[in-house]
Structure formats: C-alpha cells, structure tokens
Design an enzyme around this catalytic site. Structure first.
Site, PDB file in Angstrom:
ATOM      1  N   ASN A 297       0.814  -1.226   0.000  1.00  0.00           N
ATOM      2  CA  ASN A 297       0.000   0.000   0.000  1.00  0.00           C
ATOM      3  C   ASN A 297       0.843   1.270   0.000  1.00  0.00           C
ATOM      4  OD1 ASN A 297      -2.444   1.495   0.151  1.00  0.00           O
ATOM      5  ND2 ASN A 297      -2.137   1.757   2.355  1.00  0.00           N
TER       6      ASN A 297
ATOM      7  N   GLY B 234       5.110   3.070   1.049  1.00  0.00           N
ATOM      8  CA  GLY B 234       6.480   2.884   1.507  1.00  0.00           C
ATOM      9  C   GLY B 234       7.320   2.011   0.574  1.00  0.00           C
TER      10      GLY B 234
ATOM     11  N   ASP C 140      -4.532  -9.482   4.102  1.00  0.00           N
ATOM     12  CA  ASP C 140      -4.127  -9.058   5.447  1.00  0.00           C
ATOM     13  C   ASP C 140      -3.460 -10.265   6.091  1.00  0.00           C
ATOM     14  OD1 ASP C 140      -3.879  -8.496   8.141  1.00  0.00           O
ATOM     15  OD2 ASP C 140      -5.709  -7.286   8.197  1.00  0.00           O
TER      16      ASP C 140
ATOM     17  N   TYR D   7       9.609  -4.545  18.411  1.00  0.00           N
ATOM     18  CA  TYR D   7       9.967  -4.483  16.989  1.00  0.00           C
ATOM     19  C   TYR D   7      11.275  -5.242  16.759  1.00  0.00           C
ATOM     20  CZ  TYR D   7      11.301  -2.393  12.494  1.00  0.00           C
ATOM     21  OH  TYR D   7      11.683  -2.196  11.188  1.00  0.00           O
TER      22      TYR D   7
ATOM     23  N   LYS E 109      12.952   7.002   4.301  1.00  0.00           N
ATOM     24  CA  LYS E 109      11.905   7.988   4.620  1.00  0.00           C
ATOM     25  C   LYS E 109      10.536   7.423   4.242  1.00  0.00           C
ATOM     26  CE  LYS E 109      14.874  11.951   3.506  1.00  0.00           C
ATOM     27  NZ  LYS E 109      15.956  11.453   2.680  1.00  0.00           N
TER      28      LYS E 109
HETATM   29  N1  NAP Z   1      11.695   2.640   6.676  1.00  0.00           N
HETATM   30  C1  NAP Z   1      12.778   2.195   7.248  1.00  0.00           C
HETATM   31  O1  NAP Z   1      13.722   2.948   7.558  1.00  0.00           O
HETATM   32  C2  NAP Z   1      12.912   0.741   7.562  1.00  0.00           C
HETATM   33  C3  NAP Z   1      14.085   0.307   8.190  1.00  0.00           C
HETATM   34  C4  NAP Z   1      14.239  -1.036   8.484  1.00  0.00           C
HETATM   35  C5  NAP Z   1      13.239  -1.921   8.136  1.00  0.00           C
HETATM   36  N2  NAP Z   1      12.090  -1.483   7.527  1.00  0.00           N
HETATM   37  C6  NAP Z   1      11.075  -2.488   7.206  1.00  0.00           C
HETATM   38  O2  NAP Z   1      10.576  -2.263   5.899  1.00  0.00           O
HETATM   39  C7  NAP Z   1       9.243  -2.753   5.817  1.00  0.00           C
HETATM   40  C8  NAP Z   1       8.383  -1.708   5.126  1.00  0.00           C
HETATM   41  O3  NAP Z   1       8.355  -0.562   5.951  1.00  0.00           O
HETATM   42  P1  NAP Z   1       8.136   0.911   5.402  1.00  0.00           P
HETATM   43  O4  NAP Z   1       9.251   1.724   5.915  1.00  0.00           O
HETATM   44  O5  NAP Z   1       7.874   0.876   3.942  1.00  0.00           O
HETATM   45  O6  NAP Z   1       6.843   1.307   6.224  1.00  0.00           O
HETATM   46  P2  NAP Z   1       5.417   1.826   5.835  1.00  0.00           P
HETATM   47  O7  NAP Z   1       5.518   2.851   4.753  1.00  0.00           O
HETATM   48  O8  NAP Z   1       4.812   2.212   7.137  1.00  0.00           O
HETATM   49  O9  NAP Z   1       4.696   0.523   5.219  1.00  0.00           O
HETATM   50  C9  NAP Z   1       4.333  -0.603   5.983  1.00  0.00           C
HETATM   51  C10 NAP Z   1       3.392  -1.450   5.164  1.00  0.00           C
HETATM   52  O10 NAP Z   1       2.973  -2.618   5.911  1.00  0.00           O
HETATM   53  C11 NAP Z   1       1.578  -2.756   5.730  1.00  0.00           C
HETATM   54  N3  NAP Z   1       0.912  -3.593   6.746  1.00  0.00           N
HETATM   55  C12 NAP Z   1       0.873  -3.395   8.075  1.00  0.00           C
HETATM   56  N4  NAP Z   1       0.144  -4.379   8.649  1.00  0.00           N
HETATM   57  C13 NAP Z   1      -0.294  -5.192   7.646  1.00  0.00           C
HETATM   58  C14 NAP Z   1      -1.089  -6.365   7.592  1.00  0.00           C
HETATM   59  N5  NAP Z   1      -1.621  -6.893   8.699  1.00  0.00           N
HETATM   60  N6  NAP Z   1      -1.313  -6.986   6.390  1.00  0.00           N
HETATM   61  C15 NAP Z   1      -0.798  -6.449   5.264  1.00  0.00           C
HETATM   62  N7  NAP Z   1      -0.048  -5.308   5.240  1.00  0.00           N
HETATM   63  C16 NAP Z   1       0.193  -4.691   6.425  1.00  0.00           C
HETATM   64  C17 NAP Z   1       1.104  -1.342   5.725  1.00  0.00           C
HETATM   65  O11 NAP Z   1      -0.205  -1.295   5.257  1.00  0.00           O
HETATM   66  P3  NAP Z   1      -1.168  -0.029   5.533  1.00  0.00           P
HETATM   67  O12 NAP Z   1      -0.730   1.012   4.567  1.00  0.00           O
HETATM   68  O13 NAP Z   1      -2.525  -0.570   5.279  1.00  0.00           O
HETATM   69  O14 NAP Z   1      -0.968   0.387   6.968  1.00  0.00           O
HETATM   70  C18 NAP Z   1       2.121  -0.694   4.796  1.00  0.00           C
HETATM   71  O15 NAP Z   1       1.820  -0.936   3.449  1.00  0.00           O
HETATM   72  C19 NAP Z   1       8.806  -3.102   7.238  1.00  0.00           C
HETATM   73  O16 NAP Z   1       8.905  -4.501   7.418  1.00  0.00           O
HETATM   74  C20 NAP Z   1       9.840  -2.391   8.105  1.00  0.00           C
HETATM   75  O17 NAP Z   1      10.040  -3.054   9.338  1.00  0.00           O
HETATM   76  C21 NAP Z   1      11.905  -0.183   7.235  1.00  0.00           C
END
Ligand code: NAP
Length: 282
Positions: A21, A23, A75, A206, A239
């Site tokens: 969705n 990120g 989900d 986390y 970001k």
């Molecule tokens: N950003 C960073 O700096 C960073 C660093 C290390 C690791 N990560 C990892 O990268 C991954 C993506 O994170 P992001 O930074 O892109 O964050 P984000 O923009 O907050 O995206 C998180 C995604 O997970 C989805 N999600 C949450 N619960 C769900 C569920 N029950 N079923 C299906 N989808 C679900 C969210 O959906 P909704 O939009 O519906 O909420 C969203 O699409 C995560 O695993 C995070 O731990 C990120």
C-alpha cells in the site's frame, strides 16, 4: 519479456509482494514490474481504499495496458484473508517465484497490546503467509526467492541476554518452537512488568520480532535447501510513514536494496542477512 544475460527472470516470473500500500513495499512492486516480472501486489485493504500513490501506480499500469501488475487484498494477520488469497492464487497464477514480506505492524509505544500486535504482524503473520505459499514456491522452475524484509534493529547484538542471543543464533538446533518460546517469554516479561534487561533497549518488540524473523528465515533456508533461497535484508534508514519520513534513503533507494536480494542470480546466497548491500552477521 525474455530473460537475458544474468537475468534469470521473465514475464512468467511471479513475485508476491506484501505491504504494497505504501512505503518500500509499493516501490518494490514498481521496480519489479519495471523489470518485467509479473507482480502480485497485495495490501490489507480493497483496491478502492488503497493510498493515493498505490492507486496511481495501479492506474498507470492499467492505462499502459500492462498486464504484469495484479492487485489482491491480503491481510497477513487474518487467517481467512490468507486462505482467500491462496485460493485465488491457485486459480489465477498457480506458482510463485518470489515472495517479499514487507508488513510492519505495531507502533513505537511498548504497551503489551502494541507489542503483541507488532509480533503478530511482523513475525507470526509473515510466517503463516510464507508457509501457506510454500506449495506455490516449490513449483518455481528456478530456485524460488523468499525475502524477509528485516531491520538493523533485529541484529542479535541488541538482545541483551546471552542465553537468548544464543538460542536465536543457533543453526542446527533451532526450531520454530524455540523461536515461539523466546517470543512468549518476551510477552510474559512485558505483561508482568518485570525488568526488561534481557531484551533490546530500543523498540524491544519491533527488535525481537525482526530478530525472530531472521532466525525463522535461517531455519527455512536450511529446510528449503535446493528449493528456495531465503534471505533477510535491512533496506536502510528510509523515509516512509514508519520512520515519520526520517532517514537518509528515499523509498526508491530502500527498495533497490530489497530488489537486489529478490533477484540474486541462480547461484546466489541463502540463509544470509544483508544490511543494505552488505552481507552481515545476524
Ligand atoms: N523505513 C525504514 O527505515 C525501515 C528500516 C528497516 C526496516 N524497515 C522495514 O521495511 C518494511 C516496510 O516498511 P516501510 O518503511 O515501507 O513502512 P510503511 O511505509 O509504514 O509501510 C508498511 C506497510 O505494511 C503494511 N501492513 C501493516 N500491517 C499489515 C497487515 N496486517 N497486512 C498487510 N499489510 C500490512 C502497511 O499497510 P497499511 O498502509 O494498510 O498500513 C504498509 O503498506 C517493514 O517490514 C519495516 O520493518 C523499514
């Protein structure tokens, strides 16, 4: 698109991406689709409720008459949603070559409820989906690729208890039951408001959810030796919503770190952990 050079993939190669969705997950869908793979983009809401960027991406694909981007609701925390997705996959696609697990659940508060939600999404949701997709991944004509989108926060050095660190770093003796045991102990400690000195200092839920995911990935890599490559990757400090748009990388750059692991060549590593581009310890 035909596979050429070191490119083992083609338009027939099917990649399932969760958390599409927004990120990094959304950007990975875009990059894999641009490389010509068939992308099953999933998110927990129906298509009409997706974020504006996700809807734009799907609309652009539809306008360009690109048939290689398909959306389905999923989900990963809801068993029925996973079952519905599996039924749909059986009918519509039949096999899966790449699974990229992206979901991020739970907030940064560390109440019992938010910790449980975080672990249920990041660990149990991902494990259940991965197991449900194994029959499809086993049909991949290439070794399938499973990418656990992990985090630097999941490095074992942050687990402060040596015994727990050891349990999660085992290779031969590691089992899913042992990982469950560690997670149950964490939740018990949190619930009983015991001292938390065993656990990571920062974002303990986390952190332990990602350390557990890494351990599961290593276990799966052994079990699927010769069938699939299973690797973890920290995408960098990106970001996105999760980081309140802090970090030094754009979602495009974060996604590149993940896509690289998803598309490793046919003799690529398995059971490894990558910090962005660097092969790292767990
Ligand atoms: N950003 C960073 O700096 C960073 C660093 C290390 C690791 N990560 C990892 O990268 C991954 C993506 O994170 P992001 O930074 O892109 O964050 P984000 O923009 O907050 O995206 C998180 C995604 O997970 C989805 N999600 C949450 N619960 C769900 C569920 N029950 N079923 C299906 N989808 C679900 C969210 O959906 P909704 O939009 O519906 O909420 C969203 O699409 C995560 O695993 C995070 O731990 C990120």
């Amino acid at each position: 698109m035909e596979a050429k050079g070191s490119e083992w993939w083609s338009g027939e190669t099917v990649a399932v991406v969760t958390g599409g969705n927004r990120g990094i997950g959304l950007e990975v869908c875009r990059q894999l689709a641009d490389k010509g793979l068939t992308v099953i983009m999933t998110a927990r809401q129906p298509q009409e409720q997706l974020s504006v960027p996700a809807q734009q991406f799907l609309q652009e694909a539809a306008e360009a008459k690109r048939k290689n981007v398909i959306f389905h609701t999923l989900d990963i925390t809801q068993q029925q949603s996973v079952l519905d997705f599996v039924d749909w996959l059986k009918l519509r696609v039949g096999l899966v070559d790449i699974l990229s697990n992206f979901d991020y659940g739970g907030g940064t508060r560390e109440s019992y409820e938010s910790a449980k939600e975080c672990i249920d999404t990041n660990y149990y949701g991902t494990v259940k989906l991965t197991e449900a997709l194994l029959p499809f991944l086993r049909l991949s004509p290439h070794n399938a690729r499973i990418v656990m989108v992990s985090s630097i926060a999941g490095l074992l050095c942050y687990v402060r208890d040596e015994g727990l660190r050891k349990q999660l770093s085992e290779t031969e003796g590691l089992t899913e039951q042992k990982i469950d045991g560690v997670l149950n102990l964490f939740l018990e400690d949190l619930k009983s408001e015991k001292a938390m000195e065993k656990w990571p200092l920062k974002l303990p839920a986390y952190s332990i959810s990602k350390a557990s995911l890494n351990a599961y990935g290593r276990l799966l890599a052994l079990q699927l030796n010769g069938v699939a490559y299973v690797n973890s990757v920290h995408p960098g400090a990106v970001k996105t919503n999760m980081t309140d748009s802090t970090g030094n990388l754009s979602p495009i750059e974060g996604a590149e770190n993940v896509v690289r692991v998803a598309l490793f060549s046919v003799d690529g590593p398995s059971g490894h952990n990558f910090m962005e581009c660097e092969d790292s310890q767990f």
